[in-house]
Structure formats: C-alpha cells, structure tokens
Motif scaffolding. Sequence first.
Motif, PDB file in Angstrom:
ATOM      1  N   ASN A  71       0.751  -1.238  -0.096  1.00  0.00           N
ATOM      2  CA  ASN A  71      -0.007   0.045  -0.165  1.00  0.00           C
ATOM      3  C   ASN A  71       1.157   1.376  -0.125  1.00  0.00           C
ATOM      4  OD1 ASN A  71      -2.330  -1.531  -0.362  1.00  0.00           O
ATOM      5  ND2 ASN A  71      -2.514  -1.312   1.911  1.00  0.00           N
ATOM      6  N   ASN A  72       2.005   1.312  -0.128  1.00  0.00           N
ATOM      7  CA  ASN A  72       2.934   2.366  -0.034  1.00  0.00           C
ATOM      8  C   ASN A  72       3.528   1.978  -1.685  1.00  0.00           C
ATOM      9  OD1 ASN A  72       5.188   4.761  -0.119  1.00  0.00           O
ATOM     10  ND2 ASN A  72       5.484   3.392   1.952  1.00  0.00           N
ATOM     11  N   SER A  73       3.207   2.326  -2.432  1.00  0.00           N
ATOM     12  CA  SER A  73       3.586   2.922  -4.505  1.00  0.00           C
ATOM     13  C   SER A  73       4.956   3.211  -4.370  1.00  0.00           C
ATOM     14  CB  SER A  73       2.919   3.592  -4.542  1.00  0.00           C
ATOM     15  OG  SER A  73       3.204   4.672  -5.039  1.00  0.00           O
ATOM     16  N   VAL A  74       5.817   3.819  -3.707  1.00  0.00           N
ATOM     17  CA  VAL A  74       6.767   4.676  -3.808  1.00  0.00           C
ATOM     18  C   VAL A  74       7.804   3.169  -3.126  1.00  0.00           C
ATOM     19  CG1 VAL A  74       8.659   5.873  -3.022  1.00  0.00           C
ATOM     20  CG2 VAL A  74       6.418   6.751  -3.422  1.00  0.00           C
ATOM     21  N   PHE A  75       7.438   2.819  -2.456  1.00  0.00           N
ATOM     22  CA  PHE A  75       8.720   1.475  -1.665  1.00  0.00           C
ATOM     23  C   PHE A  75       8.056  -0.005  -2.652  1.00  0.00           C
ATOM     24  CE2 PHE A  75       8.314  -2.173   0.715  1.00  0.00           C
ATOM     25  CZ  PHE A  75      10.079  -2.242   1.886  1.00  0.00           C
ATOM     26  N   ASP A  76       6.970   0.607  -3.073  1.00  0.00           N
ATOM     27  CA  ASP A  76       6.262  -0.679  -3.917  1.00  0.00           C
ATOM     28  C   ASP A  76       7.199  -0.799  -5.132  1.00  0.00           C
ATOM     29  OD1 ASP A  76       5.039  -2.226  -2.045  1.00  0.00           O
ATOM     30  OD2 ASP A  76       3.252  -1.367  -2.764  1.00  0.00           O
ATOM     31  N   SER A  77       6.856   0.574  -6.056  1.00  0.00           N
ATOM     32  CA  SER A  77       8.013   0.088  -7.357  1.00  0.00           C
ATOM     33  C   SER A  77       9.413   0.223  -6.863  1.00  0.00           C
ATOM     34  CB  SER A  77       7.817   1.279  -7.748  1.00  0.00           C
ATOM     35  OG  SER A  77       8.055   2.552  -6.858  1.00  0.00           O
ATOM     36  N   LEU A  78      10.150   0.115  -6.442  1.00  0.00           N
ATOM     37  CA  LEU A  78      11.366   0.460  -5.800  1.00  0.00           C
ATOM     38  C   LEU A  78      11.667  -0.945  -5.067  1.00  0.00           C
ATOM     39  CD1 LEU A  78      14.114   2.263  -5.297  1.00  0.00           C
ATOM     40  CD2 LEU A  78      13.399   2.306  -2.907  1.00  0.00           C
TER      41      LEU A  78
END
Length: 187
Positions: A71-78
Amino acid sequence: MKKSVLQFCKILLIISAMFFASVSCKSSIATPLQEPIVIHHDTKNTNTEKETINQPINNNTVIPVIASNTNNSVFDSLVNSKVDEILNKLNYKNQSGDNSLEVKYNALLKELQILSKIGKTSSKATSKNDKETIEVPVIKQVPYPVIQPLTKLQKLLIALGVGFAGFYTIKYGLKLVSIVKGSTLWG
C-alpha cells in the motif's frame, strides 16, 4: 568176470550221464545290477549382464515472481524494480554433453524459468558368480551272473540219480571185490 565188469561199466555210464544231466540243468542268467547313484560335480562360471536404458528428460519449471504490494506505491515500485534488476542478472546457462541447465528471468511475464535437459543414459550392471555346482546323477549298470535255484523236479532227479548210483555201486562193488578176492592175482 566179464559180466560183472560189463555191469560196472554200465553203472559208471549211467552215473556219468546223470551227473552231466544235472550239471547242464544249472542255468546262469546275467541280469543288470544297479550300483548306488554317483554324483558328479561340475563347476562353471556364470556372468550376468543387465543393461538399463533411460530416455532423455526435458524439464521446464516456471516460478512466478509476485510483485510487492504494501500500500506504499513508492516503496513497492522501488522493491519491484530492484527485484527485476537482480533477477535479470541471474540468467545462467550451462551445457555438458547431452545435459544442459538454463535459468532465465522473463521480466514481461514476471516469472523465473528453469529449463533442464538430461540426455539419454544407459547403465550396465554385471554380476559374477564364480562357481555354480551342478549335480548330475549317473546310474551305472554292471551285469553279474545269477544262479537260479533248482526246481523241485531237478532236485528229485538228482536225488534219484545219486541213490541209484550209490545202490548199484555198492552192489556191484561188493560183487567185484568178492570175485577179485577169489582170483589168484590177490594172493
């Protein structure tokens, strides 16, 4: 005297005829005799070979790589980009004779593929048995003469012949002795 010598010769002729008749009645028949069973031991070397042939194997394994979802898009994409980068470096290929192994990452499908190929194999198993004993029974037949016992008729004829011969030998022997004693030859 001539008459008594002639009668003695007749008696000897009858006795000898009976003797030869009784001897000729004996029969010997050769019948086979079985000896005990003799066992011969033969040894022989036995080698057995068993060959096993395996067919070639092609194996394809697919492992899906699940994307991070926190649910954290920045963390997930990284995280997802670093996982793709690491798995792209993982591409590996090895070939050895008919056998091969390949590991590759498909970034579009997000899956890790493992392809393995094992070539056709054959193996020979040899077992060696040095001595195997084989028993062969052998029966030898050895002929031997068998004297069959006399029949009752043959025994009766022999007894009558011996009795007749004994009776007349004594009868004419005594007459002959009395004639000879009366002669001047005996003094």
